[in-house]
Scaffold this motif. Structure first.
Motif, mmCIF file in Angstrom:
data_model
loop_
_atom_site.group_PDB
_atom_site.id
_atom_site.type_symbol
_atom_site.label_atom_id
_atom_site.label_comp_id
_atom_site.label_asym_id
_atom_site.label_seq_id
_atom_site.Cartn_x
_atom_site.Cartn_y
_atom_site.Cartn_z
ATOM 1 N N TYR A 59 0.843 -1.126 -0.040
ATOM 2 C CA TYR A 59 -0.229 -0.124 0.152
ATOM 3 C C TYR A 59 0.908 1.449 -0.046
ATOM 4 O O TYR A 59 0.671 2.191 -0.667
ATOM 5 C CB TYR A 59 -0.957 0.116 1.318
ATOM 6 C CG TYR A 59 -2.001 0.970 1.184
ATOM 7 C CD1 TYR A 59 -3.249 0.987 0.357
ATOM 8 C CD2 TYR A 59 -1.970 2.323 1.620
ATOM 9 C CE1 TYR A 59 -3.952 1.809 0.448
ATOM 10 C CE2 TYR A 59 -2.939 3.150 1.729
ATOM 11 C CZ TYR A 59 -3.990 3.056 1.021
ATOM 12 O OH TYR A 59 -4.911 3.951 0.774
ATOM 13 N N LEU A 60 1.926 1.265 0.815
ATOM 14 C CA LEU A 60 2.909 2.537 0.762
ATOM 15 C C LEU A 60 3.596 2.657 -0.298
ATOM 16 O O LEU A 60 3.911 3.565 -0.898
ATOM 17 C CB LEU A 60 3.667 2.328 2.104
ATOM 18 C CG LEU A 60 2.964 2.348 3.470
ATOM 19 C CD1 LEU A 60 3.914 1.997 4.518
ATOM 20 C CD2 LEU A 60 2.428 3.853 3.669
ATOM 21 N N ALA A 61 4.132 1.391 -1.077
ATOM 22 C CA ALA A 61 4.989 1.509 -2.078
ATOM 23 C C ALA A 61 4.139 1.986 -3.341
ATOM 24 O O ALA A 61 4.787 2.611 -4.247
ATOM 25 C CB ALA A 61 5.442 -0.043 -2.322
ATOM 26 N N ALA A 62 2.886 1.815 -3.258
ATOM 27 C CA ALA A 62 1.822 2.270 -4.500
ATOM 28 C C ALA A 62 1.884 3.864 -4.304
ATOM 29 O O ALA A 62 1.218 4.441 -5.199
ATOM 30 C CB ALA A 62 0.411 1.558 -4.475
ATOM 31 N N ARG A 63 2.247 4.308 -3.137
ATOM 32 C CA ARG A 63 2.110 5.834 -2.951
ATOM 33 C C ARG A 63 3.596 6.338 -2.583
ATOM 34 O O ARG A 63 3.637 6.931 -1.378
ATOM 35 C CB ARG A 63 1.212 6.210 -2.007
ATOM 36 C CG ARG A 63 -0.084 5.626 -2.294
ATOM 37 C CD ARG A 63 -1.211 5.313 -1.166
ATOM 38 N NE ARG A 63 -2.421 4.775 -1.610
ATOM 39 C CZ ARG A 63 -2.603 3.602 -2.115
ATOM 40 N NH1 ARG A 63 -1.763 2.935 -2.233
ATOM 41 N NH2 ARG A 63 -3.682 3.194 -2.583
ATOM 42 N N PRO A 64 4.643 5.862 -3.229
ATOM 43 C CA PRO A 64 5.925 6.649 -2.949
ATOM 44 C C PRO A 64 6.132 8.212 -2.585
ATOM 45 O O PRO A 64 5.698 8.955 -3.473
ATOM 46 C CB PRO A 64 6.934 6.045 -4.014
ATOM 47 C CG PRO A 64 5.914 6.141 -5.170
ATOM 48 C CD PRO A 64 4.624 5.695 -4.709
ATOM 49 N N GLY A 65 6.592 8.534 -1.454
ATOM 50 C CA GLY A 65 6.884 9.666 -1.108
ATOM 51 C C GLY A 65 5.745 10.496 -0.544
ATOM 52 O O GLY A 65 5.755 11.471 -0.072
ATOM 53 N N GLU A 66 4.427 9.841 -0.725
ATOM 54 C CA GLU A 66 3.134 10.312 -0.108
ATOM 55 C C GLU A 66 3.224 10.079 1.485
ATOM 56 O O GLU A 66 3.473 9.136 2.083
ATOM 57 C CB GLU A 66 2.150 9.784 -0.735
ATOM 58 C CG GLU A 66 1.962 10.236 -1.993
ATOM 59 C CD GLU A 66 0.500 9.689 -2.844
ATOM 60 O OE1 GLU A 66 -0.214 9.557 -2.270
ATOM 61 O OE2 GLU A 66 0.725 9.787 -4.044
ATOM 62 N N VAL A 67 2.816 11.016 2.214
ATOM 63 C CA VAL A 67 2.590 10.660 3.592
ATOM 64 C C VAL A 67 1.016 10.101 3.765
ATOM 65 O O VAL A 67 0.131 10.694 3.405
ATOM 66 C CB VAL A 67 2.411 12.047 4.455
ATOM 67 C CG1 VAL A 67 2.153 11.739 6.023
ATOM 68 C CG2 VAL A 67 3.779 12.616 4.571
ATOM 69 N N VAL A 68 0.886 8.827 4.255
ATOM 70 C CA VAL A 68 -0.386 8.102 4.252
ATOM 71 C C VAL A 68 -0.538 8.265 5.905
ATOM 72 O O VAL A 68 0.173 7.583 6.774
ATOM 73 C CB VAL A 68 -0.186 6.601 4.029
ATOM 74 C CG1 VAL A 68 -1.395 5.976 4.260
ATOM 75 C CG2 VAL A 68 0.483 6.745 2.263
ATOM 76 N N THR A 69 -1.820 8.688 6.256
ATOM 77 C CA THR A 69 -2.130 8.650 7.505
ATOM 78 C C THR A 69 -2.705 7.334 8.073
ATOM 79 O O THR A 69 -2.867 6.313 7.578
ATOM 80 C CB THR A 69 -3.550 9.521 7.697
ATOM 81 O OG1 THR A 69 -4.522 8.983 7.024
ATOM 82 C CG2 THR A 69 -3.359 11.284 7.069
#
Length: 231
Positions: free
Chosen positions: A161-171
């Protein structure tokens, strides 16, 4: 080409559906029992699962529960039971769509396309690359610098899930909702899994390489080399 796992115990129906879906350009694997389907899904669930409820070894709802424990790819229920209450129960239990038998291959192909559009799986890349991390969501495999990572199901879901949004802060709230499928919960659950994941990535919270905590907000996965994703 969409990869379909067809779970159907009737050999005549199975061969017919395989042939017809192949004509629509799909790649089809099949299983005749729930346990065989579970083995196939654990190895490689493909892009979508078509699950018949009338299996010889397990009730369809139990088979659905077992499949949901090992994969999050869309599941289309195929049933001869035109029972609204049962269908609603199965949709709440994790099914993404349903078909009432008998159905045409064109109808099934349209349902497959629809669930893939809704899930976003049709546009999902075969692999996710962040620095030395290589993650294959379809095969549920992850490597770091060419070495296979031994991840639990939840650790893999979190990393993917995090790797699909690299660089984004995920809450944390988003992680609870999307990874844990919970409307609310204890942040400690996330922190514990992040700690385990960091250990397997060979880093510590005090010296992060990939997993960076944003205090009071959430976490983000970054490329240690500093190569940020294109906007």
């Amino acid at each position: 080409m969409t990869r379909v796992l067809l779970v159907e115990d009737d050999p005549d129906i199975r061969s017919t559906v395989i042939r017809q879906l192949s004509e629509f350009g799909h790649s089809v694997r099949s299983a005749g029992t729930a346990l065989a389907a579970l083995r196939e899904a654990t190895r490689d669930p493909g892009d979508v699962i078509v699950l018949d409820l009338g299996l010889p070894d397990l009730d369809g709802s139990e088979a659905l529960k077992m499949l949901r424990a090992v994969t999050r790819v869309p599941v289309i229920i195929a049933t001869a039971r035109d029972d609204e209450a049962e269908i609603i129960r199965l949709l709440h239990a994790g099914a993404d769509d349903y078909l009432v038998k008998p159905y045409s291959a064109a109808h099934l192909a349209a349902r497959i396309a629809a669930v893939l559009r809704r899930s976003g799986a049709a546009a999902q890349p075969a692999t996710l690359l962040v620095g030395g991390l290589e993650i294959d969501p379809r095969r549920r495999q992850a490597q770091l610098d060419g070495k296979r990572l031994d991840l639990s199901r939840r650790e893999f879901d979190l990393l993917a899930y995090l790797a699909a949004r690299p660089g984004e802060v995920v809450t944390r709230r988003e992680l609870l909702s999307e990874v844990w499928q919970l409307p609310y919960g204890d942040d400690q659950t996330i922190d514990v899994h992040l700690s385990w994941l960091r250990r397997k990535l060979g880093e510590r919270a005090s010296q992060p390489r990939y997993l960076h905590t944003v205090r009071g907000v959430g976490v983000r996965l970054v490329d240690p080399s500093g190569n940020e994703p294109a906007p």
